[in-house]
Enzyme design. Structure first.
Site, PDB file in Angstrom:
ATOM      1  N   SER A 289      -9.136   1.531   2.997  1.00  0.00           N
ATOM      2  CA  SER A 289      -8.492   2.257   2.020  1.00  0.00           C
ATOM      3  C   SER A 289      -7.391   1.328   1.282  1.00  0.00           C
ATOM      4  CB  SER A 289      -7.780   3.294   2.910  1.00  0.00           C
ATOM      5  OG  SER A 289      -6.874   3.110   4.038  1.00  0.00           O
TER       6      SER A 289
ATOM      7  N   SER B 148      -9.331  -0.698   7.047  1.00  0.00           N
ATOM      8  CA  SER B 148      -8.818  -0.208   5.744  1.00  0.00           C
ATOM      9  C   SER B 148      -8.045  -1.594   5.365  1.00  0.00           C
ATOM     10  CB  SER B 148      -8.005   0.712   5.778  1.00  0.00           C
ATOM     11  OG  SER B 148      -8.547   1.987   5.982  1.00  0.00           O
TER      12      SER B 148
ATOM     13  N   LYS C  25       0.757  -1.198   0.020  1.00  0.00           N
ATOM     14  CA  LYS C  25       0.075  -0.077  -0.072  1.00  0.00           C
ATOM     15  C   LYS C  25       1.026   1.416  -0.124  1.00  0.00           C
ATOM     16  CE  LYS C  25      -3.737   2.045   2.934  1.00  0.00           C
ATOM     17  NZ  LYS C  25      -4.454   2.182   4.014  1.00  0.00           N
TER      18      LYS C  25
END
Length: 507
Positions: free
Chosen positions: A164, A188, A89
């Site tokens: 996210s 997330s 990420k």
């Protein structure tokens, strides 16, 4: 050398077996993933255009060559992740590789050092393959980002991958890497994992270092594995967990590590060793029906139906289910949320130390119109209290969190439960049209992942099945603090009982 190796659904063990047999090289594996990214992910390609990858590591092939040479000359793998391509990420700083935190204020930011967990991955032999998409500074349940726009769900291209950790979820689900790393503050990791038919692990905060990562709510933030199997998640956790002087919160790791075996460090077992195919036999799992959506809502009932069928298979696997109720659950979930009290101070402190970001405060980013317009959470943070103490209820919220955790643990103790379970989200992945139309505000979106987050308790999502429309549904297991080993064992049993992971058909 990949013609006899099945890239789809491959695991760490599969890759290592092929390396040892001489039927696969790290270079060939990396090359295969890079080719697939170019075909499947690029928005301007002829394929589905998932838009999950932001930056490919141009040194990945060189790293693979070095690992191949080491195996050739020594006959040994370099570590538990030897030659395993990993996607990260873009919240995780990576030396020499663009790291944007999802914001165009950092679109040219190239860190000169690795986050602690990136160093651990490299030391274990992993190959950093690429950085993945995320919303601006992780402030959404969806993929909306000023850097990357929207990320498509591999199971339904008109639907969102979740946030996210959007790109990591889509990339791992679509077999663009062997495993991935996300970050979880309010869900997330688990929310996008549930939308993309993955295993997603949130640990007790502090078990894994957050050094070199942008914060959202510092006491709740944690990175973690996003994988296609529970076993691969456990292998990653064995690599990532541990004390880090750069992150004082990792004192937690000294407590959690003792859960995996002897207090003698020489005799401790790992999280992978805790996996037990018979873990469901005799297990007592509480079903939190309050966290299910209304049967009168067709979207929620579609999820409820999948979860119900999964629970039947868990019972068939030997577990006992106990319906439980938590007093004032909705009140606690709402009142113990501290995004609008604390996030601005945590984020501003981070921005002040990162010259590669063209902003010195969240308020500046918002005032300059540099955040995605659909990020109402970001807007609320930017216009809210500058310091936690400026919220007159902040300390009461923290006290309420303590009561909330005591009440939950009390319910588990009273019923002698090994874990609680519920759907990660009350609905399946929303359409991009719904996301862009702001059908829900951040605080209205029907996710249950905030429960474990605001309790500072570990949890994991495991694929539970698919709706009649073919959308993935995840089942969340939540355990006591520091009980990751026990929770992973249960998750392994659930995975075996449900068998619900499958490769997406992207046409």
């Amino acid at each position: 050398m990949t013609e006899h190796f099945a890239l789809d659904e491959t695991t760490i063990a599969d890759v290592h077996a092929a390396y040892r047999a001489g039927t696969l090289t790290a270079r060939a594996l990396v090359r295969a993933y890079l080719d697939r990214i170019a075909t499947v992910d690029a928005p301007d390609a002829d394929g589905p255009g998932l838009n999950s990858v932001l930056a490919v590591n141009t040194a990945a092939l060189d790293d693979a060559d070095a690992l191949d040479e080491r195996l050739r000359t020594t006959g040994e793998l370099s570590g538990p992740l030897h030659g395993i391509p990993v996607v990260l990420k873009d919240q995780i700083e990576t030396a020499g590789l663009t790291t944007t935190y999802g914001s165009r204020t950092a679109e040219h930011n190239v860190p000169d050092r690795d986050a602690t967990i990136v160093g651990k991955l490299r030391e274990a032999g992993a190959i950093i393959l690429a950085k993945t998409t995320m919303p601006d500074f992780a402030t959404s349940w969806h993929s909306t980002s000023t850097v990357s726009g929207l990320t498509r769900n591999p199971y339904a291209l008109d639907r969102d991958a979740g946030g996210s950790s959007s790109g990591t979820a889509a990339a791992v689900a679509a077999n663009l890497a062997t495993v991935g790393i996300g970050e979880d503050t309010g869900g997330s990791i688990r929310l996008p994992a549930s939308f993309c038919n993955l295993v997603g692990l949130r640990v007790t905060p502090g078990l894994i270092s957050r050094d070199g990562m942008s914060p959202l709510v510092e006491p709740q933030d944690t990175p973690g594995p996003m994988t296609r199997t529970v076993t691969d998640a456990a292998i990653l956790l064995d690599v990532l967990a541990g004390y880090d002087p750069a992150d004082p919160y990792t004192a937690t790791a000294a407590i959690a590590r003792n859960r995996t075996g002897s207090t003698d460090a020489r005799n401790r077992t790992g999280y992978t060793d805790a996996l037990d195919p018979d873990a469901l036999s005799g297990a007592r799992i509480g079903v939190l029906r309050q966290a299910f959506g209304s049967a009168d809502d067709p979207e929620a009932e579609a999820v409820n139906s999948v979860i119900g069928a999964a629970l039947d298979r868990i019972v068939a696997g030997g577990a006992e289910l106990v319906d439980v109720e938590v007093p004032d659950l909705d009140h606690y979930v709402a009142y113990t949320s501290v995004y609008f009290s604390r996030s601005r101070a945590d984020m501003d402190a981070f921005l002040a130390t990162r010259p590669g970001i063209k902003a010195t405060s969240v308020a500046q980013v918002y005032a300059d119109g540099l955040a995605h317009p659909n990020l109402d959470l970001f807007a609320g943070i930017a216009t809210g209290p500058a310091r936690p103490a400026d919220d007159p209820d902040y300390h009461q919220r923290l006290e309420a969190r303590e009561r909330f955790q005591r009440d939950i643990i009390g319910v588990m103790a009273a019923h002698r439960l090994d874990a609680l379970c519920f759907p990660d989200v009350r609905i399946a992945a929303p359409t991009h049209a719904d996301v862009l139309a702001s059908r829900w505000t951040c605080l209205e979106f029907p996710t249950n992942t905030v429960i474990a987050s605001q309790l500072w308790m570990p949890s994991i999502t495991v694929p539970a099945g698919f709706t009649e429309d073919g959308l993935p549904v995840g089942l969340e297991l939540m355990a006591l603090p520091y009980h990751e080993a026990d929770m992973l064992a249960l998750a392994y049993g659930v995975e075996r009982a449900t068998g619900s992971r499958r490769t997406p058909d992207m046409g």
